[in-house]
Design a protein around this motif. Structure first.
Motif, PDB file in Angstrom:
ATOM      1  N   GLU A  34       0.822  -1.227   0.000  1.00  0.00           N
ATOM      2  CA  GLU A  34       0.000   0.000   0.000  1.00  0.00           C
ATOM      3  C   GLU A  34       0.853   1.272   0.000  1.00  0.00           C
ATOM      4  N   TYR A  35       1.979   1.254   0.691  1.00  0.00           N
ATOM      5  CA  TYR A  35       2.726   2.495   0.935  1.00  0.00           C
ATOM      6  C   TYR A  35       4.065   2.610   0.223  1.00  0.00           C
ATOM      7  N   GLU A  36       4.513   1.592  -0.483  1.00  0.00           N
ATOM      8  CA  GLU A  36       5.812   1.675  -1.141  1.00  0.00           C
ATOM      9  C   GLU A  36       5.879   2.917  -2.026  1.00  0.00           C
ATOM     10  N   GLY A  37       6.942   3.688  -1.862  1.00  0.00           N
ATOM     11  CA  GLY A  37       7.121   4.911  -2.652  1.00  0.00           C
ATOM     12  C   GLY A  37       6.402   6.120  -2.093  1.00  0.00           C
ATOM     13  N   LYS A  38       5.673   5.946  -0.992  1.00  0.00           N
ATOM     14  CA  LYS A  38       4.953   7.058  -0.370  1.00  0.00           C
ATOM     15  C   LYS A  38       5.670   7.496   0.895  1.00  0.00           C
ATOM     16  N   ASP A  39       5.366   8.697   1.359  1.00  0.00           N
ATOM     17  CA  ASP A  39       5.969   9.257   2.563  1.00  0.00           C
ATOM     18  C   ASP A  39       5.221   8.712   3.784  1.00  0.00           C
ATOM     19  N   LEU A  40       5.647   7.533   4.237  1.00  0.00           N
ATOM     20  CA  LEU A  40       4.986   6.814   5.326  1.00  0.00           C
ATOM     21  C   LEU A  40       5.658   7.119   6.655  1.00  0.00           C
ATOM     22  N   LEU A  41       4.845   7.340   7.682  1.00  0.00           N
ATOM     23  CA  LEU A  41       5.325   7.488   9.051  1.00  0.00           C
ATOM     24  C   LEU A  41       4.557   6.509   9.931  1.00  0.00           C
ATOM     25  N   LEU A  42       5.278   5.650  10.646  1.00  0.00           N
ATOM     26  CA  LEU A  42       4.661   4.745  11.610  1.00  0.00           C
ATOM     27  C   LEU A  42       4.570   5.475  12.945  1.00  0.00           C
ATOM     28  N   ALA A  64      10.967   2.973   6.867  1.00  0.00           N
ATOM     29  CA  ALA A  64       9.872   3.860   7.257  1.00  0.00           C
ATOM     30  C   ALA A  64      10.237   4.444   8.623  1.00  0.00           C
ATOM     31  N   PRO A  65      10.227   5.765   8.746  1.00  0.00           N
ATOM     32  CA  PRO A  65      10.513   6.364  10.047  1.00  0.00           C
ATOM     33  C   PRO A  65       9.397   6.069  11.046  1.00  0.00           C
ATOM     34  N   VAL A  66       9.756   6.161  12.329  1.00  0.00           N
ATOM     35  CA  VAL A  66       8.789   5.933  13.392  1.00  0.00           C
ATOM     36  C   VAL A  66       8.747   7.139  14.319  1.00  0.00           C
ATOM     37  N   ASP A  67       7.609   7.330  14.956  1.00  0.00           N
ATOM     38  CA  ASP A  67       7.444   8.342  15.993  1.00  0.00           C
ATOM     39  C   ASP A  67       6.474   7.762  17.007  1.00  0.00           C
ATOM     40  N   TRP A  68       6.354   8.443  18.143  1.00  0.00           N
ATOM     41  CA  TRP A  68       5.569   7.901  19.250  1.00  0.00           C
ATOM     42  C   TRP A  68       4.652   8.935  19.851  1.00  0.00           C
ATOM     43  N   MET A  69       3.515   8.456  20.336  1.00  0.00           N
ATOM     44  CA  MET A  69       2.597   9.248  21.153  1.00  0.00           C
ATOM     45  C   MET A  69       2.343   8.478  22.440  1.00  0.00           C
ATOM     46  N   ALA A  70       2.141   9.226  23.508  1.00  0.00           N
ATOM     47  CA  ALA A  70       1.678   8.623  24.755  1.00  0.00           C
ATOM     48  C   ALA A  70       0.462   9.415  25.186  1.00  0.00           C
ATOM     49  N   VAL A  71      -0.592   8.708  25.529  1.00  0.00           N
ATOM     50  CA  VAL A  71      -1.830   9.363  25.939  1.00  0.00           C
ATOM     51  C   VAL A  71      -2.333   8.723  27.221  1.00  0.00           C
ATOM     52  N   SER A  72      -3.155   9.466  27.915  1.00  0.00           N
ATOM     53  CA  SER A  72      -3.780   8.970  29.128  1.00  0.00           C
ATOM     54  C   SER A  72      -5.286   9.143  28.978  1.00  0.00           C
ATOM     55  N   SER A  73      -6.011   8.077  29.282  1.00  0.00           N
ATOM     56  CA  SER A  73      -7.471   8.140  29.247  1.00  0.00           C
ATOM     57  C   SER A  73      -7.993   8.256  30.668  1.00  0.00           C
ATOM     58  N   TYR A  74      -8.887   9.206  30.861  1.00  0.00           N
ATOM     59  CA  TYR A  74      -9.501   9.346  32.168  1.00  0.00           C
ATOM     60  C   TYR A  74     -10.645   8.369  32.289  1.00  0.00           C
ATOM     61  N   GLY A  75     -10.794   7.816  33.454  1.00  0.00           N
ATOM     62  CA  GLY A  75     -11.870   6.871  33.689  1.00  0.00           C
ATOM     63  C   GLY A  75     -11.679   6.248  35.056  1.00  0.00           C
ATOM     64  N   SER A  76     -12.560   5.338  35.397  1.00  0.00           N
ATOM     65  CA  SER A  76     -12.454   4.693  36.707  1.00  0.00           C
ATOM     66  C   SER A  76     -11.869   3.303  36.542  1.00  0.00           C
ATOM     67  N   GLY A  77     -10.772   3.041  37.223  1.00  0.00           N
ATOM     68  CA  GLY A  77     -10.167   1.714  37.220  1.00  0.00           C
ATOM     69  C   GLY A  77      -9.735   1.266  35.849  1.00  0.00           C
ATOM     70  N   THR A  78     -10.317   0.172  35.376  1.00  0.00           N
ATOM     71  CA  THR A  78      -9.925  -0.398  34.093  1.00  0.00           C
ATOM     72  C   THR A  78     -10.826   0.079  32.961  1.00  0.00           C
ATOM     73  N   LYS A  79     -11.742   0.963  33.235  1.00  0.00           N
ATOM     74  CA  LYS A  79     -12.667   1.450  32.204  1.00  0.00           C
ATOM     75  C   LYS A  79     -12.216   2.807  31.693  1.00  0.00           C
ATOM     76  N   SER A  80     -12.182   2.954  30.364  1.00  0.00           N
ATOM     77  CA  SER A  80     -11.812   4.219  29.751  1.00  0.00           C
ATOM     78  C   SER A  80     -13.066   5.028  29.474  1.00  0.00           C
ATOM     79  N   SER A  81     -12.978   6.330  29.716  1.00  0.00           N
ATOM     80  CA  SER A  81     -14.101   7.213  29.434  1.00  0.00           C
ATOM     81  C   SER A  81     -14.011   7.773  28.023  1.00  0.00           C
ATOM     82  N   GLY A  82     -12.823   7.637  27.406  1.00  0.00           N
ATOM     83  CA  GLY A  82     -12.603   8.227  26.100  1.00  0.00           C
ATOM     84  C   GLY A  82     -12.121   9.670  26.186  1.00  0.00           C
ATOM     85  N   VAL A  83     -12.036  10.231  27.389  1.00  0.00           N
ATOM     86  CA  VAL A  83     -11.478  11.566  27.574  1.00  0.00           C
ATOM     87  C   VAL A  83      -9.969  11.404  27.642  1.00  0.00           C
ATOM     88  N   VAL A  84      -9.261  12.041  26.699  1.00  0.00           N
ATOM     89  CA  VAL A  84      -7.852  11.748  26.497  1.00  0.00           C
ATOM     90  C   VAL A  84      -6.993  12.982  26.722  1.00  0.00           C
TER      91      VAL A  84
END
Length: 183
Positions: A34-42, A64-84
């Motif tokens: 799908e991405y050969e020859g395209k400007d791909l970022l993982l 293919a270059p790589v980069d990283w994100m770290a996010v935190s989801s607010y919620g109670s215990g093991t449940k995510s609220s989707g608020v990031v």
């Protein structure tokens, strides 16, 4: 660490190291077509995607270059609220790039949906998702995941980047924890 070193903590192995690597090789071939020859970022989502990102990127037949994100989801215990909240943003400007979000697991889809929308707002050429694992029964929002390694049941899994209380990420397989560990 392999399953033999987990003793009674591991209930069962769901996916072996060999199955993971074979599937990542297949995904890498499909992704490169799908991405050969395209400007791909993982873009990996920390911390869970570290193992998947490392092995998937090594399986690609080109660079293919790589980069990283770290996010935190607010919620109670093991449940995510989707608020990031972004804890670590990309170092790369993604304008005009083809972005492939690499994830360890998609369960509710709430956090990943937010990440995808956030990245799409930054004017990339495209944003797609590749995940090693997906729990279709756990989905709370519909999210288009272009490449899926394995669909699994809605049970708590560890290994290959997935953790319980920051432990078990280095397990080479994916398995379920014995109930006594988290009870």
């Amino acid at each position: 660490m392999d399953a033999a070193h987990m003793g009674a903590d591991l209930e069962k192995v769901l996916i072996t190291e060999e199955e993971i690597h074979a599937r990542l090789d297949e995904l890498a071939t499909e992704i490169w077509a799908e991405y050969e020859g395209k400007d791909l970022l993982l873009v990996g989502v920390l911390k869970g995607a570290v193992m998947v990102m490392a092995d998937l990127s090594r399986a690609l037949p080109g660079t293919a270059p790589v980069d990283w994100m770290a996010v935190s989801s607010y919620g109670s215990g093991t449940k995510s609220s989707g608020v990031v909240r972004i804890l670590k943003d990309l170092d790369t400007d993604i304008t005009g790039k083809h972005v492939l979000i690499v994830e360890d697991i998609v369960d509710s889809g709430l956090t990943l949906s937010w990440i995808k929308a956030n990245l799409e707002s930054r004017s990339p050429a495209s944003v797609e998702i590749c995940t090693l694992l997906r729990k279709p029964e756990a989905a709370k929002v519909e999210i288009d995941v272009k490449w899926v390694g394995f669909d699994i049941a809605n049970e708590f899994v560890v290994g290959y980047g997935l953790d319980y209380a920051e432990n078990y990420r280095n397990l080479r397989e994916v398995g379920t924890l014995a109930p006594h560990v988290y009870a």
